[in-house]
Design a protein around this motif. Structure first.
Motif, PDB file in Angstrom:
ATOM      1  N   MET A   1       0.768  -0.971   0.029  1.00 40.96           N
ATOM      2  CA  MET A   1      -0.292  -0.319   0.074  1.00 40.96           C
ATOM      3  C   MET A   1       0.279   1.444   0.317  1.00 40.96           C
ATOM      4  SD  MET A   1      -2.749  -1.324   2.993  1.00 40.96           S
ATOM      5  CE  MET A   1      -3.749   0.476   2.934  1.00 40.96           C
TER       6      MET A   1
ATOM      7  N   THR B   1      -5.696  10.982   0.758  1.00 44.04           N
ATOM      8  CA  THR B   1      -6.640  10.196   0.670  1.00 44.04           C
ATOM      9  C   THR B   1      -6.244   8.467   2.187  1.00 44.04           C
ATOM     10  OG1 THR B   1      -4.795   8.250  -0.220  1.00 44.04           O
ATOM     11  CG2 THR B   1      -5.911   9.269  -1.324  1.00 44.04           C
TER      12      THR B   1
ATOM     13  N   ALA C   1      -7.328   5.082   4.020  1.00 41.13           N
ATOM     14  CA  ALA C   1      -7.558   3.657   4.070  1.00 41.13           C
ATOM     15  C   ALA C   1      -7.449   2.767   5.317  1.00 41.13           C
ATOM     16  CB  ALA C   1      -6.740   2.573   3.166  1.00 41.13           C
TER      17      ALA C   1
ATOM     18  N   TYR D   1      -6.453   0.452   7.823  1.00 40.88           N
ATOM     19  CA  TYR D   1      -5.025  -1.040   7.499  1.00 40.88           C
ATOM     20  C   TYR D   1      -5.851  -1.869   9.017  1.00 40.88           C
ATOM     21  CZ  TYR D   1      -0.692  -3.270   8.056  1.00 40.88           C
ATOM     22  OH  TYR D   1       0.173  -5.092   7.837  1.00 40.88           O
TER      23      TYR D   1
ATOM     24  N   LEU E   1      -4.743   3.400  10.118  1.00 44.26           N
ATOM     25  CA  LEU E   1      -5.556   3.675   9.860  1.00 44.26           C
ATOM     26  C   LEU E   1      -4.324   4.657   8.292  1.00 44.26           C
ATOM     27  CD1 LEU E   1      -8.180   6.613   9.911  1.00 44.26           C
ATOM     28  CD2 LEU E   1      -8.630   4.774   9.841  1.00 44.26           C
TER      29      LEU E   1
END
Length: 119
Positions: free
Chosen positions: A13, A86, A88, A90, A96
């Motif tokens: 990522m 952005t 996401a 985890y 995050l």
């Protein structure tokens, strides 16, 4: 094995985020620290172990925290609102992964610190 897979996923990522933003991310950085070129966006990991990000059954549920961060920290800078930052979840680490500018990371850290118990 699960930890290795989680670490591999995070690495992928971060590598993907670094490629899309032309920033250089250091694999040697400590938790919460990423070394990059100044003035670029970069990915940072924010652990949520002491914030209300879990359901009663222990499932990682960062949705409310993610929405609150986007509402409270420079809202127009998030990708969903026309910006380039952005975020996401985890789940393997209860964290995050956020890609943003240095200024945004400072604001995010300050905001999350204020939400932590005892602060």
């Amino acid at each position: 094995m699960r930890l290795k897979c989680g670490a591999l996923l995070l690495g992928l990522m971060l590598a993907g985020m670094a490629v899309t933003t032309n920033s250089r991310v250091s694999a040697d950085a400590a938790d919460g620290e990423v070394l990059v070129d100044p003035g670029t966006t970069f990915a940072n990991v924010y652990r949520l172990h002491d914030l209300p990000a879990w359901s009663k059954d222990g499932t990682f549920r960062p949705d409310l925290i993610m929405q609150t961060v986007q509402d409270q920290v420079l809202p127009k800078h998030w990708e969903a609102r026309g910006g380039n930052a952005t975020m996401a979840p985890y789940p393997q680490e209860g964290a995050l992964v956020i890609r943003a500018s240095e200024k945004m990371h400072q604001e995010i850290k300050a905001f999350l610190d204020k939400q932590r118990p005892g602060r």
